[in-house]
Design an enzyme around this catalytic site. Structure first.
Site, PDB file in Angstrom:
ATOM      1  CG  PHE A 154     -11.226  -3.236  -3.067  1.00  0.00           C
ATOM      2  CD1 PHE A 154     -10.209  -2.840  -4.154  1.00  0.00           C
ATOM      3  CD2 PHE A 154     -12.354  -3.279  -3.352  1.00  0.00           C
ATOM      4  CE1 PHE A 154     -10.513  -2.503  -5.315  1.00  0.00           C
ATOM      5  CE2 PHE A 154     -12.864  -2.851  -4.691  1.00  0.00           C
ATOM      6  CZ  PHE A 154     -11.635  -2.431  -5.609  1.00  0.00           C
ATOM      7  CE1 TYR A 188      -1.174  -7.529  -0.031  1.00  0.00           C
ATOM      8  CE2 TYR A 188       0.643  -6.872  -1.518  1.00  0.00           C
ATOM      9  CZ  TYR A 188      -0.705  -6.905  -1.194  1.00  0.00           C
ATOM     10  OH  TYR A 188      -1.312  -6.244  -2.162  1.00  0.00           O
ATOM     11  CE  LYS A 208      -4.470  -8.567  -1.763  1.00  0.00           C
ATOM     12  NZ  LYS A 208      -5.750  -8.395  -2.066  1.00  0.00           N
ATOM     13  CG  PHE A 254       2.401  -3.252 -11.580  1.00  0.00           C
ATOM     14  CD1 PHE A 254       3.896  -3.614 -11.830  1.00  0.00           C
ATOM     15  CD2 PHE A 254       1.609  -4.205 -12.189  1.00  0.00           C
ATOM     16  CE1 PHE A 254       4.130  -4.865 -12.459  1.00  0.00           C
ATOM     17  CE2 PHE A 254       1.933  -5.329 -12.744  1.00  0.00           C
ATOM     18  CZ  PHE A 254       3.227  -5.782 -12.780  1.00  0.00           C
ATOM     19  CG  LEU A 276       8.825   6.394  -2.387  1.00  0.00           C
ATOM     20  CD1 LEU A 276       9.535   6.326  -1.269  1.00  0.00           C
ATOM     21  CD2 LEU A 276       9.591   5.478  -3.592  1.00  0.00           C
ATOM     22  CG  PHE A 294      12.989   0.663   2.778  1.00  0.00           C
ATOM     23  CD1 PHE A 294      13.616   0.819   3.979  1.00  0.00           C
ATOM     24  CD2 PHE A 294      11.667   0.969   2.582  1.00  0.00           C
ATOM     25  CE1 PHE A 294      12.642   1.109   5.262  1.00  0.00           C
ATOM     26  CE2 PHE A 294      10.864   1.298   3.407  1.00  0.00           C
ATOM     27  CZ  PHE A 294      11.315   1.459   4.843  1.00  0.00           C
ATOM     28  NE  ARG A 328       9.578  -2.450   1.781  1.00  0.00           N
ATOM     29  CZ  ARG A 328       8.660  -1.698   1.373  1.00  0.00           C
ATOM     30  NH1 ARG A 328       7.771  -0.922   2.327  1.00  0.00           N
ATOM     31  NH2 ARG A 328       8.536  -1.762   0.227  1.00  0.00           N
ATOM     32  N   GLY A 379      11.900  -8.662   0.888  1.00  0.00           N
ATOM     33  CA  GLY A 379      10.701  -8.778  -0.062  1.00  0.00           C
ATOM     34  C   GLY A 379      10.497  -8.001  -1.097  1.00  0.00           C
TER      35      GLY A 379
END
Length: 327
Positions: free
Chosen positions: A73, A141, A145, A169, A190, A208, A280, A282
């Site tokens: 993680f 990001y 991954k 998700f 959020l 955003f 924002r 991305g």
């Protein structure tokens, strides 16, 4: 079984460790506490403070007896921050993944679960995202991954390390019994931001953007309860024997940012002050999982992920822990 967990003091990692401990497994956690919390380490787990970039330490730990698997993680995980610091994300997440995978190969660890992300996908419409959708990360990001997923692919081909890449998700909520919850510093997710704005623990929320191609103009996301996510890890690890797999983990239902605000107000009875800011970088407009593959192959299904239950658990934990893990 005996499992080694990197990043087990973080939000998702701690809930997964709790799930494995309750199933009777032995857990050893490595975390540098840069974003995790020592108080989030579940009772019964052995804790080692250290970095996943420390190859010597990782190999020392994995040389200590037999291990049945590794769950990884530990990673930087903020989309917006990765847009500002792409090389840091590629280095930390990519190299960290390579270090732990290499150590697993050296010590003949049989199974590996990667905490991956829906940020691998740049969805352009409202279709559900399954495992066959094109990989096209919209942020460093997501890219960081994906490079780890590819390293796992080749580790299986060359060394038979069986792996599961679990593309989350939006993980949210808290342990239904209130033992663990979500606490980031700074908080960027959020749901806790909405709740804290309603509790007047922070200034009014800023969304955003409200000009996305969605019914109300705000982004739509698939929210999965963190305890359901934890149970998916346990179910997948149990079945991870013959082949490596990738699973998209969500509910198949999307909720817009504005809908999430209104549902928080409904569940908690508190008004949430908010305004609209700039988009924002991305952020895709819509990300909703098609979870049918994991449901069919692993027989996993979410229990707590209806949006009102998820919000209820998150709200209860934040009310009971106003300072988060910092008492």
């Amino acid at each position: 079984m005996r499992y080694f967990v990197t990043g087990g003091a973080g939000f998702v990692g701690s809930h997964v460790c709790l799930e494995f401990l309750e199933a009777g497994h032995e857990i050893v956690i490595l975390d540098d506490l840069s974003t995790g919390h020592r108080s989030a380490v579940p009772k019964g787990a052995r804790f080692i403070e250290g970095s996943v970039l420390d190859s010597e330490l990782i190999n020392k730990v994995l040389s200590d007896g037999q291990w049945d698997g590794v769950l990884h993680f530990a990673a930087l995980s903020l989309v917006g921050d990765s847009m500002r610091n792409p090389i840091e994300y590629m280095r930390n997440n990519g190299l960290g993944g390579f270090v732990i995978i290499d150590a697993c190969v050296r010590h003949e660890i049989p199974r590996f679960i990667l905490s991956s992300t829906a940020s691998l996908f740049s969805n352009m419409d409202d279709s559900l995202i399954d495992e066959n959708c094109a990989i096209d990360p919209a942020s460093p990001y997501g890219e960081s991954k994906f490079v780890v997923e590819r390293a796992l692919h080749w580790a299986d081909r060359a060394h038979s390390l069986k792996s599961a890449c679990l593309r989350y998700f939006n993980a949210a909520g808290a342990d239904p019994l209130g033992r663990l919850g979500e606490d980031h510093n700074p908080e960027t997710h959020l749901l806790p931001l909405i709740i804290d704005a309603g509790l007047k623990r922070r200034p009014p929320l800023v969304l955003f953007g409200n000009d996305y191609p969605t019914p109300d103009g705000t982004c739509i996301r698939d929210y999965i309860h963190v305890t359901d996510l934890a149970s998916a890890h346990l179910d997948v690890m149990t079945s991870l024997n013959e082949k490596s797999v990738s699973y998209n983990i969500g509910t198949g239902q999307g909720h817009s940012n504005l809908e999430l605000i209104h549902t928080v107000e409904k569940v908690t009875g508190i008004p949430v002050p908010w305004s609209v800011g700039e988009r924002r970088q991305g952020d895709p407009a819509i990300l909703i999982a098609n979870p049918e593959k994991i449901k069919k192959e692993v027989r996993w299904s979410p229990k707590y992920s209806d949006i009102e239950t998820l919000i209820k658990h998150a709200y209860q934990w934040r009310v009971a822990n106003p300072g988060g893990y910092r008492k």
